[in-house]
Design an enzyme around this catalytic site. Structure first.
Site, mmCIF file in Angstrom:
data_model
loop_
_atom_site.group_PDB
_atom_site.id
_atom_site.type_symbol
_atom_site.label_atom_id
_atom_site.label_comp_id
_atom_site.label_asym_id
_atom_site.label_seq_id
_atom_site.Cartn_x
_atom_site.Cartn_y
_atom_site.Cartn_z
ATOM 1 C CG ASN A 119 25.725 -24.446 34.327
ATOM 2 O OD1 ASN A 119 26.234 -24.037 33.293
ATOM 3 N ND2 ASN A 119 26.086 -25.574 34.907
ATOM 4 N NE ARG A 120 29.475 -21.405 30.621
ATOM 5 C CZ ARG A 120 30.131 -21.993 31.619
ATOM 6 N NH1 ARG A 120 29.596 -23.012 32.264
ATOM 7 N NH2 ARG A 120 31.332 -21.577 31.968
ATOM 8 C CG HIS A 145 27.595 -19.321 37.874
ATOM 9 N ND1 HIS A 145 26.816 -20.447 37.842
ATOM 10 C CD2 HIS A 145 28.888 -19.768 37.884
ATOM 11 C CE1 HIS A 145 27.595 -21.522 37.830
ATOM 12 N NE2 HIS A 145 28.851 -21.148 37.839
ATOM 13 C CG HIS A 220 30.251 -22.294 42.252
ATOM 14 N ND1 HIS A 220 31.615 -22.464 42.184
ATOM 15 C CD2 HIS A 220 29.808 -22.373 40.980
ATOM 16 C CE1 HIS A 220 31.969 -22.604 40.919
ATOM 17 N NE2 HIS A 220 30.894 -22.561 40.165
ATOM 18 C CB SER A 221 31.864 -25.248 48.281
ATOM 19 O OG SER A 221 31.588 -24.335 49.313
ATOM 20 C CE1 TYR A 222 35.003 -22.197 42.796
ATOM 21 C CE2 TYR A 222 36.645 -23.440 41.563
ATOM 22 C CZ TYR A 222 35.700 -22.439 41.620
ATOM 23 O OH TYR A 222 35.447 -21.669 40.518
ATOM 24 C CG ASP A 286 32.773 -26.497 33.380
ATOM 25 O OD1 ASP A 286 31.826 -26.602 34.171
ATOM 26 O OD2 ASP A 286 33.281 -25.407 33.045
ATOM 27 C CD GLN A 323 28.252 -27.832 34.995
ATOM 28 O OE1 GLN A 323 27.112 -28.138 34.643
ATOM 29 N NE2 GLN A 323 29.182 -27.463 34.133
ATOM 30 C CD GLU A 351 28.922 -25.625 39.857
ATOM 31 O OE1 GLU A 351 28.227 -24.797 39.260
ATOM 32 O OE2 GLU A 351 30.043 -25.956 39.441
HETATM 33 C C1 GLA Z 1 30.958 -23.170 36.957
HETATM 34 C C2 GLA Z 1 31.056 -23.300 35.503
HETATM 35 C C3 GLA Z 1 32.474 -23.234 35.079
HETATM 36 C C4 GLA Z 1 33.134 -21.993 35.606
HETATM 37 C C5 GLA Z 1 32.990 -21.925 37.090
HETATM 38 C C6 GLA Z 1 33.512 -20.635 37.628
HETATM 39 O O1 GLA Z 1 31.163 -24.305 37.625
HETATM 40 O O2 GLA Z 1 30.444 -24.472 35.013
HETATM 41 O O3 GLA Z 1 32.555 -23.270 33.694
HETATM 42 O O4 GLA Z 1 32.510 -20.883 35.031
HETATM 43 O O5 GLA Z 1 31.650 -22.051 37.448
HETATM 44 O O6 GLA Z 1 34.796 -20.353 37.201
#
Ligand code: GLA
Length: 386
Positions: A119-120, A145, A220-222, A286, A323, A351
């Site tokens: 994350n940020r 990340h 970070h799986s979708y 998000d 997240q 996440e």
């Molecule tokens: C995370 C972030 C999102 C985005 C994705 C990758 O989940 O929170 O804002 O950056 O990764 O695209």
């Protein structure tokens, strides 16, 4: 020797040669295979990085037909196949078919292990023991990340596998050097994926440092429980065990406030379709949710149900936050596995983590790791149908 005997000998040689050749999709035996005990985990080549590093793919399977494929590039979960309510197995995570695509397409962390700080981090900097550390700014002015070349873009080393276990497991190790992406300290870390007989995918992390640093690792799986690339995830029903979340500014950095979700579209304390109120959330979901459990024990964080397949995923973790990202930046520009095009909201991420920007938020739980201490965390994804 008689001609007939020669013919038989030659035929036998051809049969032996052909059966030793690589078949598409079959396990490729590399010389290194002999060095590691690959009980319950198959290892095959997945190609080479542009700088010539060999990448391997490990397949974990159980008797239910559940199958997880993990590669040592980025410690990435490449696919996860689980049965639906009729026993049909589908891949439920987004990704690519080839290593080349992961490397070249600037993958939005599809299936990745994210670190050193998931994350940020606002302003791409933080102060530790009076020293300011500047990190790579790779998301506007912020750090996202792990930076430009985070843990999702390095080749990990398979250190150990499921020798004495009745479960399929693969352990990947990586040493992040002092100064990498701006972080202090040599950080030796590992991530272990375990597939249990009961369709749980456990992801456990460990890290140790030789200098005070910060750590926050996640997965970070979708996911798309209807099958990857088949539809958006807006009709998936989500429940989060979180009464609160951390509101963010326009750069998606938490403001520091911890706010109740009550009577807002952020409320997933009872199962709700992801799409039911998404229009009311600018940009889509998000956000970091503050889990009710705190960070002390393994607790249920999230439950997702997809009605057409009947698949359910539960997530348990010891982390204090999660997240929830509704795949807002997917825009049809990625063609993923099996030629599927990933449109907006075609996958969601959950996440587990410490809160974003914790290094700059004294009121958030600490992410500091000191020498002599061990960072450990674990998240479990459990699958069943109803
Ligand atoms: C995370 C972030 C999102 C985005 C994705 C990758 O989940 O929170 O804002 O950056 O990764 O695209």
């Amino acid at each position: 020797m008689k001609k007939g005997i020669w013919v038989i000998l030659m035929l036998a040689a051809v049969v032996i040669y052909v059966s030793g050749c690589d078949k598409k999709g079959a396990t490729v035996k590399e010389p290194q295979d002999e060095e590691t005990n690959l009980m319950n985990a198959n290892k095959e080549s997945f190609g080479k990085t542009p700088d010539g590093k060999q990448v391997f793919l490990y397949t974990l399977t159980n008797a239910n037909g559940t199958r997880a494929r993990i590669m040592d590039y980025g410690a990435i979960l490449v696919s996860l196949e689980v049965p639906d309510k009729d026993g049909n197995v589908s891949d439920i995570t987004l990704g690519y078919d080839t290593l080349d695509e992961y490397v070249k397409n600037n993958s939005p962390y599809l299936g990745a292990t994210v670190g050193r700080y998931a994350n940020r981090i606002g302003g791409a900097k933080f102060v530790l023991n009076g020293v300011e550390y500047k990190l790579a700014a790779n998301d506007g002015n912020n750090h996202l990340h792990g930076g430009v070349k985070g843990f999702d873009k390095v080749v990990w080393k398979a250190e150990d596998l499921s020798a004495d276990s009745d479960m399929a497991m693969v352990k990947l190790g990586y040493v992040s050097e002092d100064g990498e992406e701006g972080y202090p300290g040599n950080l030796a870390c590992s991530v272990t994926y375990t597939l249990t007989k009961d369709d749980e995918l456990k992801i456990s992390y460990q890290a140790e440092t030789d200098k005070t640093t910060i750590v926050n690792l996640t997965h970070h799986s979708y996911f798309n429980l209807a099958g990857q690339g088949t539809s958006d995830i807006l009709s998936h029903e989500l429940m989060l065990t979180a009464d609160k979340y951390t509101p963010v500014d326009e750069g998606l950095i938490p403001t520091g406030e911890i706010r109740s979700v009550k009577d807002t579209p952020m409320d997933f304390t009872k199962p709700m379709a992801i799409g039911s109120r998404i229009e009311q959330v600018p940009g889509g979901y998000d956000h970091n949710y503050v889990l009710n459990s705190g960070d002390i024990s393994m607790s249920l964080c999230a439950k997702v149900y997809e009605p057409t397949s009947g698949r359910v995923m539960e997530i348990y973790s010891v982390e204090p936050g999660i997240q929830f990202y509704s795949g807002n930046f997917l825009d049809g520009s990625i063609t993923g596995k099996a030629g599927k095009v990933y449109q907006k909201h075609y996958g969601f991420c959950l996440e587990t983590q410490h809160f974003p920007d914790s290094p700059n938020k004294p009121d958030f739980l600490s992410v500091v790791l000191n020498p002599g201490r061990k960072y450990t965390t674990e998240t479990v994804h459990k699958f069943y149908t109803k």
